[in-house]
Motif scaffolding. Sequence first.
Motif, short mmCIF file in Angstrom:
data_model
loop_
_atom_site.label_atom_id
_atom_site.label_comp_id
_atom_site.label_asym_id
_atom_site.label_seq_id
_atom_site.Cartn_x
_atom_site.Cartn_y
_atom_site.Cartn_z
N LYS A 56 0.87 -1.19 0.03
CA LYS A 56 -0.10 0.02 0.05
C LYS A 56 0.97 1.47 -0.03
O LYS A 56 0.65 2.27 0.90
CB LYS A 56 -1.01 0.13 1.18
CG LYS A 56 -2.05 -0.98 1.24
CD LYS A 56 -3.09 -0.69 2.02
CE LYS A 56 -4.33 -1.79 2.01
NZ LYS A 56 -5.38 -1.83 2.93
N GLY A 57 1.83 1.30 -0.91
CA GLY A 57 2.58 2.38 -0.98
C GLY A 57 1.76 3.78 -1.32
O GLY A 57 0.78 3.84 -2.02
N CYS A 75 -2.06 6.81 -4.68
CA CYS A 75 -2.23 8.00 -5.57
C CYS A 75 -2.59 7.72 -6.98
O CYS A 75 -3.51 8.28 -7.53
CB CYS A 75 -1.21 9.12 -5.34
SG CYS A 75 -0.91 9.95 -4.12
N ASP A 76 -1.86 6.81 -7.69
CA ASP A 76 -2.27 6.34 -8.77
C ASP A 76 -3.75 5.85 -9.07
O ASP A 76 -4.32 6.15 -10.03
CB ASP A 76 -1.27 5.00 -9.55
CG ASP A 76 0.06 5.87 -9.66
OD1 ASP A 76 0.33 6.95 -9.72
OD2 ASP A 76 0.75 5.05 -9.63
N MET A 84 -6.32 9.09 -6.84
CA MET A 84 -6.00 10.47 -7.19
C MET A 84 -5.76 10.70 -8.63
O MET A 84 -4.69 11.11 -8.98
CB MET A 84 -5.15 11.05 -6.24
CG MET A 84 -5.38 11.11 -4.73
SD MET A 84 -4.11 11.75 -3.80
CE MET A 84 -4.16 13.54 -4.18
N PRO A 85 -6.54 9.94 -9.77
CA PRO A 85 -5.86 9.88 -10.93
C PRO A 85 -6.20 11.35 -11.78
O PRO A 85 -5.71 11.32 -12.81
CB PRO A 85 -7.09 8.82 -11.91
CG PRO A 85 -8.33 9.15 -10.79
CD PRO A 85 -7.71 9.52 -9.45
N GLU A 86 -6.95 12.30 -11.24
CA GLU A 86 -7.21 13.49 -11.85
C GLU A 86 -5.74 14.30 -12.13
O GLU A 86 -4.85 14.13 -11.30
CB GLU A 86 -7.93 14.30 -11.31
CG GLU A 86 -9.46 13.85 -10.83
CD GLU A 86 -9.30 12.97 -9.66
OE1 GLU A 86 -8.38 12.89 -8.73
OE2 GLU A 86 -10.73 12.47 -9.27
N ALA A 145 -3.16 14.71 0.54
CA ALA A 145 -1.78 14.48 0.90
C ALA A 145 -1.38 15.65 1.66
O ALA A 145 -1.67 16.69 1.59
CB ALA A 145 -1.08 14.61 -0.25
N VAL A 146 -0.66 15.39 2.79
CA VAL A 146 0.03 16.04 3.92
C VAL A 146 1.22 17.06 3.05
O VAL A 146 1.77 16.51 2.00
CB VAL A 146 0.51 15.48 5.02
CG1 VAL A 146 1.50 16.57 5.75
CG2 VAL A 146 -0.53 14.78 5.71
#
Length: 241
Positions: A74-75, A80-81, A84-86, A98-99
């Motif tokens: 779970k990297g 993100c891939d 968070m694909p946008e 994301a921080v």
Amino acid sequence: VLLYISTSEMAGPLAALQRALSSGSKAWRVTNGHGPGMLGCNANLEWSAGMCTKPLSVLFRPPPVMPPPDAERKGTADLCDVYMPEPVDVTCTRAVVAVTPGLFRDYGGKQRFSGQISTVRCFENNPLVRQALSEPGRGRVLVVDGGGSMRCALLGDQLAESGVKNGWHGIIVNGCIRDSADIGKMDLGVKALATHPLKSSKRDPGLRDVTVTFGGVTFQPGAWCYADADGILVSAMELEL
């Protein structure tokens, strides 16, 4: 399997290519009837009246197959891939945030950790940090909002060891820690702003399991946190790959 196509057949490049691809061969070679030509890396052959005027051989390679993301690790990059694909320059509401990068350093013995969030809000006092880490962690991540104070440490080796024994997966401190060399040997993820050798006060306990915000992200108790060397992600729901 190599498929040899004679260019003396007057079939033209398109028909030859179509026949090669439809054959199911993983590779094909073009010759001009005088033996194989030079090994080529593209299909830009020179044709005249349906005949290949340049003795080239062409190796067809299928598109590379990317391996699936490692579901166990779970990297944050893999997450993100998927979640968070946008494009980054598109304004939209994202389910995963994301921080702000560059704020936190890794001090624990493991860099990748994740779990449901439990929080402590305190300022230069850590009684509730001790209390939380003495309780069963159940694979959770303790998020400590110390207000970004750089005047003392909110976590040391004894509290970190307590966290390991009680099953906490990680600790994120918006403040400082100490005993960093010893914490670095523990099976625990620890991120903090910096180190400071001075211990904190014990007079003001702070608040437990309240919403805290820092690094551009709001941490809700019960939400999910994913952290590794690339950064920290927060999601309202558990993320799967």
